[in-house]
Scaffold this motif. Sequence first.
Motif, mmCIF file in Angstrom:
data_model
loop_
_atom_site.group_PDB
_atom_site.id
_atom_site.type_symbol
_atom_site.label_atom_id
_atom_site.label_comp_id
_atom_site.label_asym_id
_atom_site.label_seq_id
_atom_site.Cartn_x
_atom_site.Cartn_y
_atom_site.Cartn_z
ATOM 1 N N THR A 1 0.839 -1.202 0.000
ATOM 2 C CA THR A 1 0.000 0.000 0.000
ATOM 3 C C THR A 1 0.875 1.255 0.000
ATOM 4 O O THR A 1 0.412 2.326 -0.393
ATOM 5 N N SER A 2 2.139 1.137 0.413
ATOM 6 C CA SER A 2 3.057 2.289 0.317
ATOM 7 C C SER A 2 3.294 2.638 -1.154
ATOM 8 O O SER A 2 3.446 3.807 -1.512
ATOM 9 N N ILE A 3 3.320 1.624 -2.015
ATOM 10 C CA ILE A 3 3.444 1.830 -3.463
ATOM 11 C C ILE A 3 2.115 2.352 -4.013
ATOM 12 O O ILE A 3 2.092 3.284 -4.832
ATOM 13 N N TRP A 4 1.006 1.771 -3.552
ATOM 14 C CA TRP A 4 -0.321 2.236 -3.986
ATOM 15 C C TRP A 4 -0.497 3.729 -3.707
ATOM 16 O O TRP A 4 -1.002 4.472 -4.556
ATOM 17 N N ARG A 5 -0.050 4.190 -2.537
ATOM 18 C CA ARG A 5 -0.193 5.610 -2.173
ATOM 19 C C ARG A 5 0.482 6.514 -3.200
ATOM 20 O O ARG A 5 -0.072 7.545 -3.598
ATOM 21 N N ASN B 1 -6.605 -11.742 5.153
ATOM 22 C CA ASN B 1 -6.351 -11.737 6.599
ATOM 23 C C ASN B 1 -7.385 -10.803 7.240
ATOM 24 O O ASN B 1 -8.307 -10.350 6.588
ATOM 25 N N GLU B 2 -7.189 -10.481 8.500
ATOM 26 C CA GLU B 2 -8.090 -9.597 9.223
ATOM 27 C C GLU B 2 -8.118 -8.205 8.554
ATOM 28 O O GLU B 2 -7.100 -7.506 8.536
ATOM 29 N N PRO B 3 -9.255 -7.764 7.996
ATOM 30 C CA PRO B 3 -9.298 -6.477 7.277
ATOM 31 C C PRO B 3 -8.900 -5.266 8.116
ATOM 32 O O PRO B 3 -8.410 -4.274 7.572
ATOM 33 N N ILE C 1 -3.592 0.512 8.423
ATOM 34 C CA ILE C 1 -2.449 0.973 7.621
ATOM 35 C C ILE C 1 -2.902 2.068 6.648
ATOM 36 O O ILE C 1 -2.235 3.079 6.461
ATOM 37 N N LEU C 2 -4.069 1.840 6.028
ATOM 38 C CA LEU C 2 -4.585 2.801 5.046
ATOM 39 C C LEU C 2 -5.130 4.060 5.711
ATOM 40 O O LEU C 2 -5.112 5.140 5.120
ATOM 41 N N VAL D 1 -12.590 -1.831 1.787
ATOM 42 C CA VAL D 1 -11.627 -2.864 2.209
ATOM 43 C C VAL D 1 -12.436 -4.132 2.484
ATOM 44 O O VAL D 1 -13.327 -4.133 3.340
ATOM 45 N N PHE D 2 -12.117 -5.208 1.779
ATOM 46 C CA PHE D 2 -12.922 -6.419 1.842
ATOM 47 C C PHE D 2 -12.074 -7.645 2.161
ATOM 48 O O PHE D 2 -10.926 -7.732 1.726
ATOM 49 N N TYR D 3 -12.678 -8.567 2.905
ATOM 50 C CA TYR D 3 -12.039 -9.866 3.166
ATOM 51 C C TYR D 3 -12.277 -10.764 1.960
ATOM 52 O O TYR D 3 -13.367 -10.801 1.395
ATOM 53 N N LEU D 4 -11.232 -11.496 1.556
ATOM 54 C CA LEU D 4 -11.324 -12.419 0.427
ATOM 55 C C LEU D 4 -10.763 -13.761 0.879
ATOM 56 O O LEU D 4 -9.629 -13.832 1.352
#
Length: 259
Positions: free
Chosen positions: A17-21, A239-241, A247-248, A254-257
């Motif tokens: 998510t650091s890259i996503w940002r 994992n646990e959302p 972090i975000l 944000v979804f559990y898969l």
Amino acid sequence: MSNTNVIGLFDSGVGGTSIWREINTLLPNENTLYLADSKNAPYGLKSKEEIIELCYKNTEFLLEQNAKLIVVACNTATTNAIKELRAKYDVPFIGIEPAIKPAANSTKTHTIGILATKGTLNSDLFHEKVKSFTNIKIIEQIGHGLVQLIENGDIESAEMMELLETYLKPMVAQNIDYLVLGCSHYPYLVPQIKKIIPSSIKIIDSGEAVAKQTKKILELNGIANTSQEKGKNVFYTNNEPSILENILGFHHNVFYLDF
């Protein structure tokens, strides 16, 4: 392929998510879909074969969601599997690797430190990159345990500070003036790192360079989203959302898969 299709990103967890940002900051009108394979984190302790198989699985999920480009937002996955991914799938891939070059080109002490996972530091691609910098000293340090602590939401724990001190103080003693963060999880540790190393040591990661490369490849392939509307961003984790949400810094999309 529609230009409004998503940019897909995957990582061995929440770190990418650091890259996503960085991508979201540079390209706010692009739609993105992020996959955190936290159940299998860290990739850095797995064999090359295991890493490649996980990357295939992640890629196929993102392609099912009509990803027009895939960012491998994980240093270990890039250094071990990017070649195989590009050979197997038609979609453009953006990989990430430690930002050694800018550090090597700017160092005044001719000594830089790199903190990365075992999987990255032991990879052929990393060794190829390092070989070209013969005039500087590169101090490599495996960040044992750091990814697990980040994935558990223990960024500010005493254990995290102890590990970071163990890894960073010997580098400081050897007069590094650049610290390269060679794992997409590690930018989340910058506040802790700054408490340990002198302010004269510059910390660099790959995020901004990856975002610029993503923009370039979208334009080269004619698949940039020309809409002026703000893009939609969706995040999946196996994992646990709540860890990904923390972090975000937000809870929507944000979804559990079960993946």
